[in-house]
Design a protein around this motif. Structure first.
Motif, PDB file in Angstrom:
ATOM      1  N   VAL A  22      -4.415   6.803  12.029  1.00 38.55           N
ATOM      2  CA  VAL A  22      -3.086   7.152  11.528  1.00 38.55           C
ATOM      3  C   VAL A  22      -3.169   7.640  10.082  1.00 38.55           C
ATOM      4  N   SER A  23      -3.889   6.915   9.237  1.00 33.88           N
ATOM      5  CA  SER A  23      -4.045   7.373   7.850  1.00 33.88           C
ATOM      6  C   SER A  23      -4.796   8.695   7.805  1.00 33.88           C
ATOM      7  N   ALA A  24      -5.851   8.819   8.617  1.00 28.60           N
ATOM      8  CA  ALA A  24      -6.604  10.075   8.653  1.00 28.60           C
ATOM      9  C   ALA A  24      -5.700  11.232   9.071  1.00 28.60           C
ATOM     10  N   GLY A  25      -4.821  10.992  10.041  1.00 22.60           N
ATOM     11  CA  GLY A  25      -3.897  12.034  10.485  1.00 22.60           C
ATOM     12  C   GLY A  25      -2.897  12.419   9.408  1.00 22.60           C
ATOM     13  N   TRP A  59       7.679  15.340  -3.035  1.00 22.30           N
ATOM     14  CA  TRP A  59       8.539  14.164  -3.159  1.00 22.30           C
ATOM     15  C   TRP A  59       8.578  13.395  -1.837  1.00 22.30           C
ATOM     16  N   GLY A  60       8.752  14.105  -0.731  1.00 21.21           N
ATOM     17  CA  GLY A  60       8.760  13.460   0.581  1.00 21.21           C
ATOM     18  C   GLY A  60       7.424  12.810   0.914  1.00 21.21           C
ATOM     19  N   ALA A  61       6.352  13.451   0.507  1.00 19.22           N
ATOM     20  CA  ALA A  61       5.017  12.911   0.773  1.00 19.22           C
ATOM     21  C   ALA A  61       4.787  11.596   0.046  1.00 19.22           C
ATOM     22  N   LEU A  62       5.364  11.458  -1.138  1.00 23.55           N
ATOM     23  CA  LEU A  62       5.196  10.209  -1.897  1.00 23.55           C
ATOM     24  C   LEU A  62       5.626   9.008  -1.065  1.00 23.55           C
ATOM     25  N   ASP A  63       6.758   9.125  -0.401  1.00 22.37           N
ATOM     26  CA  ASP A  63       7.273   8.020   0.408  1.00 22.37           C
ATOM     27  C   ASP A  63       6.357   7.729   1.588  1.00 22.37           C
ATOM     28  N   GLU A  64       5.916   8.770   2.267  1.00 20.27           N
ATOM     29  CA  GLU A  64       5.026   8.588   3.423  1.00 20.27           C
ATOM     30  C   GLU A  64       3.728   7.885   3.023  1.00 20.27           C
ATOM     31  N   ILE A  65       3.146   8.324   1.939  1.00 20.81           N
ATOM     32  CA  ILE A  65       1.868   7.760   1.491  1.00 20.81           C
ATOM     33  C   ILE A  65       2.058   6.316   1.039  1.00 20.81           C
ATOM     34  N   ALA A  66       3.115   6.069   0.259  1.00 24.01           N
ATOM     35  CA  ALA A  66       3.374   4.700  -0.212  1.00 24.01           C
ATOM     36  C   ALA A  66       3.620   3.754   0.961  1.00 24.01           C
ATOM     37  N   GLU A  67       4.356   4.209   1.953  1.00 19.92           N
ATOM     38  CA  GLU A  67       4.610   3.354   3.119  1.00 19.92           C
ATOM     39  C   GLU A  67       3.337   3.094   3.906  1.00 19.92           C
ATOM     40  N   ARG A  68       2.432   4.043   3.921  1.00 21.60           N
ATOM     41  CA  ARG A  68       1.144   3.819   4.600  1.00 21.60           C
ATOM     42  C   ARG A  68       0.332   2.757   3.848  1.00 21.60           C
ATOM     43  N   ARG A  91       1.651   0.276   2.277  1.00 19.92           N
ATOM     44  CA  ARG A  91       2.317  -0.980   2.659  1.00 19.92           C
ATOM     45  C   ARG A  91       1.901  -1.428   4.050  1.00 19.92           C
ATOM     46  N   VAL A  92       1.719  -0.488   4.972  1.00 19.99           N
ATOM     47  CA  VAL A  92       1.248  -0.839   6.316  1.00 19.99           C
ATOM     48  C   VAL A  92      -0.081  -1.580   6.226  1.00 19.99           C
ATOM     49  N   HIS A  93      -0.877  -1.213   5.251  1.00 17.71           N
ATOM     50  CA  HIS A  93      -2.174  -1.862   5.049  1.00 17.71           C
ATOM     51  C   HIS A  93      -2.050  -3.223   4.371  1.00 17.71           C
ATOM     52  N   GLY A  94      -0.840  -3.627   4.048  1.00 16.90           N
ATOM     53  CA  GLY A  94      -0.635  -4.938   3.441  1.00 16.90           C
ATOM     54  C   GLY A  94      -0.800  -4.970   1.939  1.00 16.90           C
ATOM     55  N   ALA A  95      -0.975  -3.798   1.339  1.00 21.71           N
ATOM     56  CA  ALA A  95      -1.123  -3.712  -0.113  1.00 21.71           C
ATOM     57  C   ALA A  95       0.206  -3.244  -0.708  1.00 21.71           C
ATOM     58  N   TYR A  96       0.343  -3.434  -2.000  1.00 27.28           N
ATOM     59  CA  TYR A  96       1.516  -2.945  -2.701  1.00 27.28           C
ATOM     60  C   TYR A  96       1.229  -1.564  -3.266  1.00 27.28           C
ATOM     61  N   ALA A  97       2.175  -0.666  -3.084  1.00 29.63           N
ATOM     62  CA  ALA A  97       2.066   0.670  -3.666  1.00 29.63           C
ATOM     63  C   ALA A  97       2.397   0.575  -5.153  1.00 29.63           C
ATOM     64  N   PRO A  98       1.829   1.448  -5.960  1.00 26.28           N
ATOM     65  CA  PRO A  98       2.196   1.469  -7.375  1.00 26.28           C
ATOM     66  C   PRO A  98       3.715   1.567  -7.498  1.00 26.28           C
ATOM     67  N   ALA A  99       4.286   0.744  -8.360  1.00 26.96           N
ATOM     68  CA  ALA A  99       5.744   0.651  -8.433  1.00 26.96           C
ATOM     69  C   ALA A  99       6.302   1.012  -9.803  1.00 26.96           C
ATOM     70  N   SER A 100       5.498   1.633 -10.633  1.00 26.46           N
ATOM     71  CA  SER A 100       5.986   2.071 -11.935  1.00 26.46           C
ATOM     72  C   SER A 100       5.329   3.407 -12.263  1.00 26.46           C
ATOM     73  N   SER A 127      -7.621  -2.588   4.746  1.00 25.06           N
ATOM     74  CA  SER A 127      -8.879  -1.923   4.466  1.00 25.06           C
ATOM     75  C   SER A 127      -8.836  -1.486   3.015  1.00 25.06           C
ATOM     76  N   GLN A 128      -9.566  -2.203   2.173  1.00 24.61           N
ATOM     77  CA  GLN A 128      -9.543  -1.900   0.744  1.00 24.61           C
ATOM     78  C   GLN A 128      -9.947  -0.464   0.444  1.00 24.61           C
ATOM     79  N   PRO A 129     -11.013   0.070   1.068  1.00 26.53           N
ATOM     80  CA  PRO A 129     -11.358   1.463   0.760  1.00 26.53           C
ATOM     81  C   PRO A 129     -10.254   2.451   1.148  1.00 26.53           C
ATOM     82  N   VAL A 130      -9.588   2.219   2.279  1.00 19.73           N
ATOM     83  CA  VAL A 130      -8.510   3.113   2.691  1.00 19.73           C
ATOM     84  C   VAL A 130      -7.331   2.969   1.735  1.00 19.73           C
ATOM     85  N   THR A 131      -6.978   1.747   1.389  1.00 21.50           N
ATOM     86  CA  THR A 131      -5.875   1.510   0.453  1.00 21.50           C
ATOM     87  C   THR A 131      -6.154   2.158  -0.897  1.00 21.50           C
TER      88      THR A 131
END
Length: 145
Positions: free
Chosen positions: A121-124, A51-60, A62-71, A3-7
């Protein structure tokens, strides 16, 4: 699941979380004054949570099939405006409150986007983040009275 808007919303939340993480970590390092111990500990707890939230958000993302910012540059591109430097403890708290309020507004929009897409899941995840930011804002405001 894509979902592009969610990503896009998640990526903005990730960037703003990174910005607030860096800002808060800097405050932890540089705070001084009569409330040093209390504020040093508060900023540490905040940056650790962020810091912990960064990982959770980035992994979400990835669940959407997009790449998280990596730099750092990619994250900063989504981070929003940076707070002006703060020198006093009071300025740090004021700017931290503003940072939490800004990301809370972004989170409200992102929650609506995820809900509209049927992505509970993302909304939660985003709702949990919003609750944390609102509580931190309340606690900082209460400490200023």
């Amino acid at each position: 699941m894509t979902s592009q808007p969610v990503t896009t919303s998640l990526t903005q939340v990730l960037g703003e979380t990174f910005r607030l993480y860096v800002q808060t970590h800097g405050y932890h390092w540089n705070v001084e004054g009569p409330q040093f111990r209390q504020l040093h500990a508060m900023f540490e707890a905040q940056y650790q949570n962020l810091w912990g939230a960064l990982d959770e958000i980035a992994e979400r993302i990835r669940v959407h099939g997009a790449y998280a910012p990596a730099s750092v540059a990619d994250l900063v591109a989504h981070a929003g405006p940076e707070a002006a430097p703060a020198q006093s403890a009071e300025d740090m708290i004021d700017r931290a409150i503003s940072g939490h309020e800004a990301i809370a507004q972004t989170l409200r929009t992102a929650i609506a986007t995820a809900a509209d897409a049927g992505d509970e899941v993302s909304a939660g995840l985003l709702t949990d983040r919003l609750a944390w930011h609102e509580k931190e804002t309340w606690m900082m405001r209460a400490s200023m009275r």
